[in-house]
Design a protein around this motif. Structure first.
Motif, PDB file in Angstrom:
ATOM      1  N   VAL A   1       0.846  -1.192   0.000  1.00 61.25           N
ATOM      2  CA  VAL A   1       0.000   0.000   0.000  1.00 61.25           C
ATOM      3  C   VAL A   1       0.881   1.241   0.000  1.00 61.25           C
ATOM      4  CG1 VAL A   1      -1.778   1.273   1.231  1.00 61.25           C
ATOM      5  CG2 VAL A   1      -1.846  -1.229   1.161  1.00 61.25           C
ATOM      6  N   VAL A   2       0.672   2.101  -0.983  1.00 53.87           N
ATOM      7  CA  VAL A   2       1.541   3.281  -1.132  1.00 53.87           C
ATOM      8  C   VAL A   2       1.270   4.306  -0.048  1.00 53.87           C
ATOM      9  CG1 VAL A   2       2.205   5.167  -2.664  1.00 53.87           C
ATOM     10  CG2 VAL A   2       1.689   2.898  -3.611  1.00 53.87           C
ATOM     11  N   ASN A   3       0.001   4.661   0.165  1.00 51.38           N
ATOM     12  CA  ASN A   3      -0.340   5.709   1.127  1.00 51.38           C
ATOM     13  C   ASN A   3      -1.075   5.137   2.331  1.00 51.38           C
ATOM     14  OD1 ASN A   3       0.724   7.846  -0.485  1.00 51.38           O
ATOM     15  ND2 ASN A   3      -1.127   7.757  -1.780  1.00 51.38           N
ATOM     16  N   GLY A   4      -0.716   3.943   2.732  1.00 51.44           N
ATOM     17  CA  GLY A   4      -1.386   3.320   3.865  1.00 51.44           C
ATOM     18  C   GLY A   4      -1.008   3.973   5.187  1.00 51.44           C
ATOM     19  N   THR A   5      -1.917   3.871   6.157  1.00 47.69           N
ATOM     20  CA  THR A   5      -1.675   4.462   7.473  1.00 47.69           C
ATOM     21  C   THR A   5      -1.073   3.462   8.453  1.00 47.69           C
ATOM     22  OG1 THR A   5      -3.953   3.927   8.103  1.00 47.69           O
ATOM     23  CG2 THR A   5      -3.545   6.111   7.164  1.00 47.69           C
ATOM     24  N   ASP A   6      -1.149   2.165   8.143  1.00 45.24           N
ATOM     25  CA  ASP A   6      -0.613   1.140   9.029  1.00 45.24           C
ATOM     26  C   ASP A   6       0.880   0.954   8.746  1.00 45.24           C
ATOM     27  OD1 ASP A   6      -0.197  -0.897  10.756  1.00 45.24           O
ATOM     28  OD2 ASP A   6      -1.573  -2.331   9.807  1.00 45.24           O
ATOM     29  N   VAL A   7       1.707   1.300   9.727  1.00 42.09           N
ATOM     30  CA  VAL A   7       3.162   1.247   9.521  1.00 42.09           C
ATOM     31  C   VAL A   7       3.741  -0.105   9.899  1.00 42.09           C
ATOM     32  CG1 VAL A   7       3.396   3.721   9.896  1.00 42.09           C
ATOM     33  CG2 VAL A   7       3.617   2.156  11.846  1.00 42.09           C
ATOM     34  N   TRP A   8       2.956  -0.950  10.586  1.00 41.49           N
ATOM     35  CA  TRP A   8       3.507  -2.203  11.074  1.00 41.49           C
ATOM     36  C   TRP A   8       3.896  -3.181   9.973  1.00 41.49           C
ATOM     37  CZ3 TRP A   8       5.483  -2.164  15.578  1.00 41.49           C
ATOM     38  CH2 TRP A   8       4.928  -1.392  16.595  1.00 41.49           C
ATOM     39  N   PRO A   9       3.135  -3.302   8.890  1.00 45.06           N
ATOM     40  CA  PRO A   9       3.598  -4.203   7.818  1.00 45.06           C
ATOM     41  C   PRO A   9       4.946  -3.801   7.247  1.00 45.06           C
ATOM     42  CG  PRO A   9       1.273  -3.712   7.542  1.00 45.06           C
ATOM     43  CD  PRO A   9       1.774  -2.806   8.628  1.00 45.06           C
ATOM     44  N   SER A  10       5.133  -2.501   7.027  1.00 42.47           N
ATOM     45  CA  SER A  10       6.423  -2.036   6.514  1.00 42.47           C
ATOM     46  C   SER A  10       7.523  -2.213   7.543  1.00 42.47           C
ATOM     47  CB  SER A  10       6.325  -0.565   6.099  1.00 42.47           C
ATOM     48  OG  SER A  10       5.405  -0.391   5.041  1.00 42.47           O
ATOM     49  N   ALA A  11       7.204  -1.965   8.811  1.00 38.96           N
ATOM     50  CA  ALA A  11       8.196  -2.141   9.863  1.00 38.96           C
ATOM     51  C   ALA A  11       8.616  -3.610   9.965  1.00 38.96           C
ATOM     52  CB  ALA A  11       7.638  -1.649  11.201  1.00 38.96           C
ATOM     53  N   PHE A  12       7.644  -4.508   9.862  1.00 42.59           N
ATOM     54  CA  PHE A  12       7.975  -5.935   9.879  1.00 42.59           C
ATOM     55  C   PHE A  12       8.838  -6.315   8.687  1.00 42.59           C
ATOM     56  CE2 PHE A  12       6.763  -9.921   7.777  1.00 42.59           C
ATOM     57  CZ  PHE A  12       7.313 -10.833   8.668  1.00 42.59           C
ATOM     58  N   CYS A  13       8.488  -5.814   7.511  1.00 40.91           N
ATOM     59  CA  CYS A  13       9.232  -6.133   6.295  1.00 40.91           C
ATOM     60  C   CYS A  13      10.684  -5.698   6.419  1.00 40.91           C
ATOM     61  CB  CYS A  13       8.567  -5.470   5.095  1.00 40.91           C
ATOM     62  SG  CYS A  13       9.348  -5.848   3.505  1.00 40.91           S
ATOM     63  N   VAL A  14      10.892  -4.455   6.848  1.00 40.04           N
ATOM     64  CA  VAL A  14      12.256  -3.924   6.963  1.00 40.04           C
ATOM     65  C   VAL A  14      13.004  -4.583   8.116  1.00 40.04           C
ATOM     66  CG1 VAL A  14      13.634  -1.851   7.353  1.00 40.04           C
ATOM     67  CG2 VAL A  14      11.581  -1.727   5.938  1.00 40.04           C
ATOM     68  N   GLY A  15      12.348  -4.709   9.267  1.00 35.94           N
ATOM     69  CA  GLY A  15      13.019  -5.252  10.447  1.00 35.94           C
ATOM     70  C   GLY A  15      13.458  -6.693  10.273  1.00 35.94           C
ATOM     71  N   SER A  16      12.569  -7.541   9.747  1.00 36.79           N
ATOM     72  CA  SER A  16      12.925  -8.951   9.562  1.00 36.79           C
ATOM     73  C   SER A  16      14.002  -9.112   8.500  1.00 36.79           C
ATOM     74  CB  SER A  16      11.682  -9.758   9.183  1.00 36.79           C
ATOM     75  OG  SER A  16      11.108  -9.279   7.974  1.00 36.79           O
ATOM     76  N   ALA A  17      13.929  -8.321   7.427  1.00 39.46           N
ATOM     77  CA  ALA A  17      14.947  -8.413   6.383  1.00 39.46           C
ATOM     78  C   ALA A  17      16.309  -7.954   6.902  1.00 39.46           C
ATOM     79  CB  ALA A  17      14.530  -7.577   5.174  1.00 39.46           C
ATOM     80  N   MET A  18      16.326  -6.873   7.689  1.00 48.89           N
ATOM     81  CA  MET A  18      17.590  -6.392   8.253  1.00 48.89           C
ATOM     82  C   MET A  18      18.178  -7.397   9.240  1.00 48.89           C
ATOM     83  SD  MET A  18      17.100  -2.290   8.891  1.00 48.89           S
ATOM     84  CE  MET A  18      18.754  -2.204   9.575  1.00 48.89           C
TER      85      MET A  18
END
Length: 392
Positions: A102-119
């Motif tokens: 989602v480009v303009n989504g308000t839920d930051v947790w999916p992106s945080a999970f994506c970045v955090g787990s990959a890092m």
């Protein structure tokens, strides 16, 4: 598995090549990752646990090389746990994962999970690469008698410092100016790919050179000890050489698919349209190597323990914590200071004059025994302590 595509997928405007592999049978791919990582995790822990029948003879505190080998296994275990967690969430919560796009989504947790787990995955495997490089350096320094008292501390600083620095730098450049609006084009992602694959390529190129120089130095030490090169000494040198070969063989098998896959995806990214008919074979090869990565990357942990220690057996001793391990109060990272009692021809009550006259011979025995430790087979392995005891 560890791939810069995991972080790239977190960008809503991800490239077509990343979209191709990340959306190809995600259920199958995540299942493969979970299965491979779980098997490797269990077998790695089994390999490291102490076994029944191992001798509790008095032994010196572990060498820095032994500690490094254990730290490599720990990095593999933690990286495997990250892969299991990421793949489990990917399978169990498809709606949650869908919000990453989602480009303009308000839920930051999916992106945080994506970045955090990959890092997490990238950082742990990158640290494992640096530790493997430090192992090659330490082996060479041990033979050259150049390892200092604080060598292991320097290795920690270099490994974790470089791993964190490269990971953060690559991520910062990839997600500039922000995660929700990553820059388009291939150029902005290149630094991230470089920081990911730099330690891997370093091990592939430099470690064989260091291992070969170490083997040559070992042969010189063995010849110079008594002026002759006996059959036993030749066999010991061969065992050390085989051990290094097995380490590099495991590394090449587990990570060469990543290099091949990234080369194929990089080629696809440079094409105007990756869906062209002429590129069908390239796309198929990229997808095949992508699945192979999911199998081989997590298996590195277990395969490395086989290369380091051989098969240690199934008979786990669950009462090992109650045993008293009589560590010596000695330094753990130097040979030049003569801190390792030689397992061959060592006597605890010899005259000072005899100690002085046999110092060089003892140092040579110590250096060779450190390089060949955990590389025996059969009943001889039962007389050595487990990898856990060797590593701390």
């Amino acid at each position: 598995m560890a791939s810069p595509r995991l972080e790239t997928y977190c960008c809503p405007n991800r490239d077509a090549a990343t979209q191709l592999v990340m959306t190809f049978q995600p259920e199958v791919f995540c299942g493969v990752c979970i299965g491979s990582a779980s098997i490797s995790l269990l077998l790695t822990i089994l390999q490291l646990l102490p076994k029944k029948g191992q001798s509790l003879r008095k032994m010196p505190k572990a060498s820095s090389s032994s500690t490094i080998l254990l730290l490599i296994s720990i990095c593999d275990i933690l990286g495997g746990l990250g892969m299991i967690f990421r793949s489990s969430v990917w399978l169990g919560f498809p709606g949650f994962i869908a919000n990453i796009s989602v480009v303009n989504g308000t839920d930051v947790w999916p992106s945080a999970f994506c970045v955090g787990s990959a890092m997490w995955i990238q950082l742990l495997y990158s640290a494992g690469f640096w530790w493997l490089f430090c192992y090659a350096v330490d082996s060479y320094l041990v033979v050259r008698r150049s390892a200092g008292l604080s060598t292991i501390v320097l290795y920690h600083m270099m490994t974790w410092g470089l791993a964190v620095m490269l990971c953060v730098e690559g991520i910062a450049l990839l997600y500039y100016p922000s995660l929700s609006s990553c820059e388009n084009g291939l150029e902005h992602a290149v630094p991230h790919y470089i920081t990911t694959y730099a330690p891997l390529l370093l091990v592939l190129v430099v470690n064989p050179i260091l291992f070969r120089r170490t083997v040559s130095a070992v042969a010189s030490l063995l010849k110079g000890r008594q002026g002759i090169y006996t059959e036993n000494e030749r066999r010991l040198g061969t065992e050390i050489q085989i051990r290094y070969f097995k380490i590099m063989l495991v590394f090449v098998i587990c990570w060469s698919p990543n290099v091949i896959n990234e080369s194929l995806l990089f080629y696809l990214e440079m094409q105007p349209d990756i869906n062209e008919v002429l590129l069908k074979n390239i796309r198929s090869a990229a997808l095949i190597t992508w699945i192979i990565m999911g199998v081989l990357n997590p298996m590195q942990g277990f395969l490395f323990t086989l290369a380091f220690y051989g098969w240690t057996g199934w008979r786990v001793d669950l009462k090992w914590r109650k045993r008293e391990i009589p560590w010596e109060s000695m330094s753990s990272s130097t040979v030049g200071e003569n801190t390792y009692p030689s397992p061959v021809n060592y006597q605890s009550n010899i005259h000072d004059s005899k100690k002085i006259s046999t110092t060089d011979s003892q140092q040579t025995d110590e250096a060779i025994s450190m390089l060949s430790e955990s590389n025996t087979s059969g009943d001889d392995r039962l007389t050595r302590s487990s990898p856990i005891y060797q590593g701390w």
